[in-house]
Design a protein around this motif. Structure first.
Motif, PDB file in Angstrom:
ATOM      1  N   TYR A   1       0.859  -1.187   0.000  1.00 37.21           N
ATOM      2  CA  TYR A   1       0.000   0.000   0.000  1.00 37.21           C
ATOM      3  C   TYR A   1       0.885   1.224   0.000  1.00 37.21           C
ATOM      4  CZ  TYR A   1      -4.116  -2.797   1.241  1.00 37.21           C
ATOM      5  OH  TYR A   1      -5.139  -3.704   1.243  1.00 37.21           O
TER       6      TYR A   1
ATOM      7  N   HIS B   1       8.660   0.313   5.540  1.00 35.84           N
ATOM      8  CA  HIS B   1       9.285   0.033   6.826  1.00 35.84           C
ATOM      9  C   HIS B   1       9.845  -1.384   6.844  1.00 35.84           C
ATOM     10  CE1 HIS B   1       5.970  -2.433   8.220  1.00 35.84           C
ATOM     11  NE2 HIS B   1       5.113  -1.452   8.039  1.00 35.84           N
TER      12      HIS B   1
ATOM     13  N   GLY C   1       8.888  -4.193   7.892  1.00 38.28           N
ATOM     14  CA  GLY C   1       8.007  -5.300   7.500  1.00 38.28           C
ATOM     15  C   GLY C   1       7.998  -5.485   5.982  1.00 38.28           C
ATOM     16  N   HIS C   2       7.921  -4.360   5.273  1.00 42.06           N
ATOM     17  CA  HIS C   2       7.932  -4.442   3.804  1.00 42.06           C
ATOM     18  C   HIS C   2       9.284  -4.979   3.320  1.00 42.06           C
ATOM     19  CE1 HIS C   2       5.328  -0.718   4.553  1.00 42.06           C
ATOM     20  NE2 HIS C   2       4.505  -1.724   4.332  1.00 42.06           N
TER      21      HIS C   2
ATOM     22  N   THR D   1       9.662  -8.862   3.723  1.00 45.30           N
ATOM     23  CA  THR D   1       9.005  -9.721   2.722  1.00 45.30           C
ATOM     24  C   THR D   1       9.812  -9.724   1.422  1.00 45.30           C
ATOM     25  OG1 THR D   1       6.938  -8.810   3.623  1.00 45.30           O
ATOM     26  CG2 THR D   1       6.755 -10.242   1.726  1.00 45.30           C
TER      27      THR D   1
ATOM     28  N   TRP E   1      -8.957  -5.608  -3.311  1.00 51.05           N
ATOM     29  CA  TRP E   1      -8.225  -6.883  -3.235  1.00 51.05           C
ATOM     30  C   TRP E   1      -8.350  -7.710  -4.517  1.00 51.05           C
ATOM     31  CZ3 TRP E   1      -4.369  -8.948  -0.659  1.00 51.05           C
ATOM     32  CH2 TRP E   1      -3.990  -8.369   0.558  1.00 51.05           C
TER      33      TRP E   1
ATOM     34  N   GLY F   1       2.736 -11.833   4.239  1.00 53.87           N
ATOM     35  CA  GLY F   1       2.738 -11.816   5.699  1.00 53.87           C
ATOM     36  C   GLY F   1       1.499 -12.539   6.206  1.00 53.87           C
ATOM     37  N   LYS F   2       1.543 -12.984   7.455  1.00 56.25           N
ATOM     38  CA  LYS F   2       0.441 -13.795   7.992  1.00 56.25           C
ATOM     39  C   LYS F   2      -0.901 -13.062   7.973  1.00 56.25           C
ATOM     40  CE  LYS F   2       1.380 -12.377  12.744  1.00 56.25           C
ATOM     41  NZ  LYS F   2       1.662 -12.758  14.119  1.00 56.25           N
TER      42      LYS F   2
ATOM     43  N   ILE G   1      -2.226 -11.328   5.673  1.00 51.75           N
ATOM     44  CA  ILE G   1      -2.948 -11.280   4.385  1.00 51.75           C
ATOM     45  C   ILE G   1      -3.042 -12.663   3.739  1.00 51.75           C
ATOM     46  CG2 ILE G   1      -2.516  -8.834   3.953  1.00 51.75           C
ATOM     47  CD1 ILE G   1      -0.225  -9.633   2.082  1.00 51.75           C
TER      48      ILE G   1
ATOM     49  N   HIS H   1      -4.908 -14.563  -0.009  1.00 48.67           N
ATOM     50  CA  HIS H   1      -4.117 -15.334  -0.978  1.00 48.67           C
ATOM     51  C   HIS H   1      -4.464 -16.817  -1.010  1.00 48.67           C
ATOM     52  CE1 HIS H   1      -1.681 -11.691  -0.828  1.00 48.67           C
ATOM     53  NE2 HIS H   1      -1.202 -12.062  -1.991  1.00 48.67           N
TER      54      HIS H   1
ATOM     55  N   GLY I   1       5.999 -14.391   9.548  1.00 46.24           N
ATOM     56  CA  GLY I   1       5.531 -13.735  10.770  1.00 46.24           C
ATOM     57  C   GLY I   1       5.805 -12.244  10.773  1.00 46.24           C
TER      58      GLY I   1
ATOM     59  N   TRP J   1       7.472  -8.708  12.732  1.00 44.19           N
ATOM     60  CA  TRP J   1       8.532  -8.202  13.595  1.00 44.19           C
ATOM     61  C   TRP J   1       7.989  -7.228  14.622  1.00 44.19           C
ATOM     62  CZ3 TRP J   1      13.557  -9.706  13.778  1.00 44.19           C
ATOM     63  CH2 TRP J   1      13.980 -10.540  12.739  1.00 44.19           C
TER      64      TRP J   1
ATOM     65  N   ILE K   1       5.150  -2.815  16.334  1.00 44.40           N
ATOM     66  CA  ILE K   1       5.612  -1.659  15.577  1.00 44.40           C
ATOM     67  C   ILE K   1       4.400  -0.854  15.104  1.00 44.40           C
ATOM     68  CG2 ILE K   1       6.779  -0.942  13.441  1.00 44.40           C
ATOM     69  CD1 ILE K   1       8.564  -3.402  13.708  1.00 44.40           C
TER      70      ILE K   1
HETATM   71  N1  MSP Z   1      -1.525  -4.162  -0.303  1.00 45.08           N
HETATM   72  C1  MSP Z   1      -1.647  -5.313   0.512  1.00 45.08           C
HETATM   73  C2  MSP Z   1      -1.105  -6.539  -0.194  1.00 45.08           C
HETATM   74  C3  MSP Z   1      -1.721  -6.843  -1.537  1.00 45.08           C
HETATM   75  S1  MSP Z   1      -0.992  -8.234  -2.285  1.00 45.08           S
HETATM   76  C4  MSP Z   1      -1.940  -8.589  -3.573  1.00 45.08           C
HETATM   77  C5  MSP Z   1      -0.891  -5.106   1.830  1.00 45.08           C
HETATM   78  N2  MSP Z   1       0.048  -4.188   1.840  1.00 45.08           N
HETATM   79  S2  MSP Z   1       0.873  -3.728   3.124  1.00 45.08           S
HETATM   80  O1  MSP Z   1       1.750  -2.703   2.647  1.00 45.08           O
HETATM   81  O2  MSP Z   1       0.000  -3.366   4.188  1.00 45.08           O
HETATM   82  O3  MSP Z   1       1.658  -4.950   3.664  1.00 45.08           O
HETATM   83  C6  MSP Z   1       2.543  -5.651   2.880  1.00 45.08           C
HETATM   84  C7  MSP Z   1       3.294  -6.712   3.640  1.00 45.08           C
HETATM   85  O4  MSP Z   1       4.065  -6.156   4.704  1.00 45.08           O
HETATM   86  C8  MSP Z   1       2.396  -7.762   4.250  1.00 45.08           C
HETATM   87  O5  MSP Z   1       2.863  -9.029   3.817  1.00 45.08           O
HETATM   88  C9  MSP Z   1       2.596  -7.598   5.730  1.00 45.08           C
HETATM   89  O6  MSP Z   1       2.522  -8.815   6.398  1.00 45.08           O
HETATM   90  C10 MSP Z   1       4.013  -7.037   5.793  1.00 45.08           C
HETATM   91  N3  MSP Z   1       4.247  -6.382   7.075  1.00 45.08           N
HETATM   92  C11 MSP Z   1       3.731  -5.209   7.525  1.00 45.08           C
HETATM   93  N4  MSP Z   1       4.186  -5.006   8.806  1.00 45.08           N
HETATM   94  C12 MSP Z   1       4.986  -6.020   9.204  1.00 45.08           C
HETATM   95  C13 MSP Z   1       5.795  -6.295  10.323  1.00 45.08           C
HETATM   96  N5  MSP Z   1       5.831  -5.528  11.393  1.00 45.08           N
HETATM   97  N6  MSP Z   1       6.605  -7.397  10.269  1.00 45.08           N
HETATM   98  C14 MSP Z   1       6.674  -8.202   9.151  1.00 45.08           C
HETATM   99  N7  MSP Z   1       5.915  -7.961   8.082  1.00 45.08           N
HETATM  100  C15 MSP Z   1       4.934  -6.993   8.134  1.00 45.08           C
HETATM  101  O7  MSP Z   1      -1.185  -5.802   2.778  1.00 45.08           O
END
Ligand code: MSP
Length: 514
Positions: free
Chosen positions: A13, A19, A21-22, A25, A224, A258-259, A261, A265, A288, A290, A297
């Motif tokens: 998004y 950050h 988490g992104h 992955t 989605w 990530g778990k 979403i 999927h 998982g 962080w 976070i």
């Molecule tokens: N836009 C959707 C995904 C659409 S895929 C067809 C979305 N975006 S997101 O930006 O919110 O998150 C993307 C990824 O970042 C997810 O897999 C999510 O699990 C991961 N993370 C976001 N915060 C996180 C942590 N603190 N730790 C690890 N991963 C995390 O969801």
């Protein structure tokens, strides 16, 4: 022709800066993509940004910018991660691109033609933060199960006949026991589906920031449905002349997510594809989350970790190693400064760093700065170490194919540990005075071990591994996995430069770690 391997990250998004988490992955996918390339696959590694929906529209409004200009800016921050964190994605998709509109509209039209989309009206809960609809039974204390605030939505909506897919999904899960990993997450998916599925609202009529529904401009597609389709857009679905690419790449070998979403999927996406009579992805891995020094976070807590700052502080390869080694992939993990320094100074500086520095320095000083030749005869201790080293590729493949990055690294470090013990036992510094030939043999066995370890860790630590391989004078075209094992031993007689340490120790301002 090389076999294809297609893997994807979620698309992010664009409501905020990237950050940890992104980065996590994408890093996991990057390591896997690099591994597969080194192992002879023709890899397609996709990442990108998810730019429609209410969440992004609201963020743009808060900034007072039009959504297109806003998404252009934020999407660029994600694209920049590719170079700052050394990612090797082959494409970067944005859902606001024209190619993606074609794909979404083609999928929509197919679902409609199959009779799986119908017009009705929606009245229920919606969480903008998750971009998800929730049933009344899921709402606790006015919040979604994720903790996101919900709002009541009532509007005309197209629905996807998800309820019709419950049995087919369960049967598919039964026949494909590796479709979702880890196992515990797969069980959650199965029990969610076994509990019954409601039809899914797949369009919104109260705002316009989305892909228009074909032949009904009052609606935009549910974000989605739009977002998931990106995985096919990027490999030619719905594109003029896209058929050959699509036939070669689809279905994807792996969707890494990530778990939070996984449901989208492992339930919605396969159901859409079944309805459109298209092949399903082979696997979905849910990793998982962080925390930071034990805390969740969040922006409101002000403890968001910026991956670029982390890499600047500790080193990029060090960060990449830490994130994939510290936590069993699939589990939640905690980032802490002390754990990071512990890994840096222990595994990297002490274990691998010292091994390389000790061995290369001894060769430089005692072998006339020239790599010794492969010894004519090997002793039991040599063969025992080399056998472990030669078996590494097979074990690494199994770990990477199961996305067990921590196990793959642990296996390489077990060898590093064994090599360090071998140095101590063989004591080449003593052999220097008694048996020069044996000293050279021992140093060669060690250099050969380091060569193979460095080749194997390239996916996680590309820069550090390259520095080690450069010092060993291994040509760039001899760093693929075909060069592992007993078939392509390290050649002798190569002149070496004076070695320099590859992994610095981290020393705190307070001197901790020195
Ligand atoms: N836009 C959707 C995904 C659409 S895929 C067809 C979305 N975006 S997101 O930006 O919110 O998150 C993307 C990824 O970042 C997810 O897999 C999510 O699990 C991961 N993370 C976001 N915060 C996180 C942590 N603190 N730790 C690890 N991963 C995390 O969801």
């Amino acid at each position: 022709m090389k076999p294809s391997y297609y893997l994807t990250t979620p698309i992010y998004y664009v409501n905020d800066k990237p950050h940890i988490g992104h980065a996590y992955t994408t890093l996991a996918c990057d390591a896997l993509a690099r591994f597969k390339r080194l192992d002879g696959f023709d890899v397609m590694f996709l990442t990108g940004t998810d730019e429609h929906g209410q969440k992004v529209q609201k963020s743009a409004e808060q900034k007072g910018i039009d959504p297109k200009a806003f998404t252009d800016e934020v999407s660029q921050n994600f694209r920049d991660l590719t170079s700052t964190l050394d990612f090797t994605n082959d494409d970067f998709i944005r859902t606001t691109e024209e190619r993606h509109y074609h794909a979404c509209q083609k999928l929509w039209s197919t679902l409609l033609a199959e009779g799986d989309i119908y017009l009705d009206s929606y009245a229920g809960w919606y969480a903008v933060r998750d971009e998800a609809f929730y049933a009344e039974s899921e709402i606790k204390d006015g919040k979604a199960p994720s903790g996101a605030p919900v709002e009541w939505v009532e509007e005309p909506s197209y629905f996807f006949r998800l309820s019709a897919y419950q049995d087919r999904l369960l049967e598919f899960y039964e026949n494909n026991p590796d479709f979702v990993a880890p196992k515990s997450r797969f069980n959650e998916v199965k029990s969610f589906v076994s509990g019954g599925l409601n039809d899914l609202s797949v369009s919104r009529a109260s705002f316009s920031w989305g892909v228009p529904v074909p032949d009904d401009e009052r609606h935009v597609m549910y974000v989605w449905l739009d977002a998931l389709t990106n995985y096919m857009t990027a490999v030619g679905y719905g594109q003029e002349n896209g058929d050959a690419d699509y036939a070669r790449r689809w279905p994807a070998d792996l969707h890494m997510v990530g778990k939070d979403i996984l449901r989208f999927h492992a339930v919605y996406w396969p159901a859409f594809l079944m309805a459109a009579k298209l092949p399903l992805p082979k696997r979905v891995f849910a990793h998982g989350w962080w925390t930071n020094e034990g805390q969740k976070i969040s922006k409101s807590l002000g403890n968001v970790i910026d991956p670029v700052e982390l890499a600047d502080r500790y080193g990029l390869d060090q960060m990449r190693y830490f994130l994939l080694r510290e936590v069993p992939f699939g589990n939640d993990g905690d980032f802490s400064h002390s754990a990071m320094v512990h890994r840096m100074n222990g595994d990297l500086a002490n274990d691998l760093g010292n091994l390389c520095q000790r061995v290369l320095s001894m060769i430089f000083k005692n072998c006339d700065a020239t790599m010794p030749a492969c010894p004519a005869t090997l002793e039991d201790a040599d063969t025992s170490l080399l056998n472990r080293v030669d078996g590494m590729l097979e074990r690494q493949r199994a770990h990477y194919d199961n996305q067990l990055f921590h196990e793959a690294l642990k296996d390489a470090w077990d060898i590093v540990g064994e090599a360090n013990r071998y140095v101590d036992e063989m004591a080449p510094w003593s052999l220097r005075k008694t048996d020069l030939e044996r000293m050279a043999a021992v140093l060669w066995v060690l250099a050969e071990t380091i060569r193979q370890v460095a080749i194997v860790i390239q996916p996680v630590m590309p820069t550090a591994a390259a520095a080690i391989l450069d010092q060993l004078r291994i040509p760039e075209d001899e760093r693929g996995f075909a060069m592992l094992g007993a078939g392509n031993r390290l050649a002798g007689a190569t002149p070496l430069d004076k070695p320099t340490p590859v992994f610095p120790r981290f020393v705190d301002d307070e001197g901790e770690g020195a």
